[in-house]
Design a protein around this motif. Structure first.
Motif, mmCIF file in Angstrom:
data_model
loop_
_atom_site.group_PDB
_atom_site.id
_atom_site.type_symbol
_atom_site.label_atom_id
_atom_site.label_comp_id
_atom_site.label_asym_id
_atom_site.label_seq_id
_atom_site.Cartn_x
_atom_site.Cartn_y
_atom_site.Cartn_z
ATOM 1 N N ALA A 8 8.504 9.880 -0.820
ATOM 2 C CA ALA A 8 8.812 10.006 -2.247
ATOM 3 C C ALA A 8 9.015 8.632 -2.879
ATOM 4 N N GLN A 9 9.739 7.739 -2.211
ATOM 5 C CA GLN A 9 9.980 6.407 -2.764
ATOM 6 C C GLN A 9 8.702 5.569 -2.766
ATOM 7 N N LYS A 10 7.927 5.695 -1.713
ATOM 8 C CA LYS A 10 6.652 4.979 -1.648
ATOM 9 C C LYS A 10 5.737 5.429 -2.789
ATOM 10 N N ALA A 11 5.721 6.714 -3.080
ATOM 11 C CA ALA A 11 4.895 7.254 -4.174
ATOM 12 C C ALA A 11 5.361 6.717 -5.530
ATOM 13 N N ARG A 12 6.656 6.553 -5.710
ATOM 14 C CA ARG A 12 7.177 6.001 -6.972
ATOM 15 C C ARG A 12 6.650 4.584 -7.196
ATOM 16 N N VAL A 13 6.686 3.769 -6.141
ATOM 17 C CA VAL A 13 6.198 2.390 -6.271
ATOM 18 C C VAL A 13 4.680 2.387 -6.439
ATOM 19 N N LEU A 83 13.280 1.041 -11.899
ATOM 20 C CA LEU A 83 12.270 0.700 -10.904
ATOM 21 C C LEU A 83 11.051 0.052 -11.556
ATOM 22 N N GLU A 84 10.654 0.572 -12.702
ATOM 23 C CA GLU A 84 9.509 -0.008 -13.397
ATOM 24 C C GLU A 84 9.810 -1.433 -13.841
ATOM 25 N N ARG A 85 11.000 -1.666 -14.297
ATOM 26 C CA ARG A 85 11.376 -3.018 -14.705
ATOM 27 C C ARG A 85 11.457 -3.943 -13.492
ATOM 28 N N TYR A 86 11.964 -3.456 -12.382
ATOM 29 C CA TYR A 86 11.970 -4.250 -11.152
ATOM 30 C C TYR A 86 10.530 -4.587 -10.739
#
Length: 136
Positions: A8-13, A83-86
């Motif tokens: 799930a986290q990998k998919a977000r990135v 996350l997008e800003r990071y």
């Protein structure tokens, strides 16, 4: 972190990679990414301030190569907007890395990366809001 949380986290990135590399002009770079699900180990002063490194970006600007490592145990605590800003912040390091001087803290580069990431975020959200408001 179990396999489902990791995926799930990998998919977000990955969603951000797919969204931003082309508009930022980074498709002609060789940008590689890996995902770390081990426990974050930071500096003592970071831990005391509750700061955790979300990602790091290594750049070989002479060869148009960049490699990002995302710490998924940290990304899971970030909202989608954070996350997008990071992500944008790390992308800015690709552009700024060659300007480094003898600055072990990289303070100037970090500030400029944050300012540029905020600028791209602002333009993106403003355009999205304007487009939604015009029915387009």
């Amino acid at each position: 972190m179990n396999d489902a949380e990791y995926a799930a986290q990998k998919a977000r990135v990955q969603k951000l990679i797919d969204k931003w590399l082309l508009p930022l002009g980074l498709k002609y770079w060789n940008v590689t990414v890996d995902f770390d699900r081990t426990e974050y180990v930071g500096r003592d002063d970071d831990e005391a301030a509750n700061w955790k490194q979300v990602a790091k970006c290594a750049v070989r600007w002479q060869y148009f190569q960049a490699h990002m490592t995302w710490r998924l145990l940290v990304t899971k605590d970030a909202s989608d907007e954070e996350l997008e800003r990071y992500f944008l912040h790390e992308c800015m390091h690709v552009f700024l890395h060659e300007m480094r001087e003898d600055d072990p803290e990289l303070a100037h580069e970090e500030r400029v990366a944050s300012m540029l990431a905020n600028a791209f975020w602002w333009v993106h959200t403003t355009m999205a809001e304007a487009s939604a408001g015009s029915g387009g």
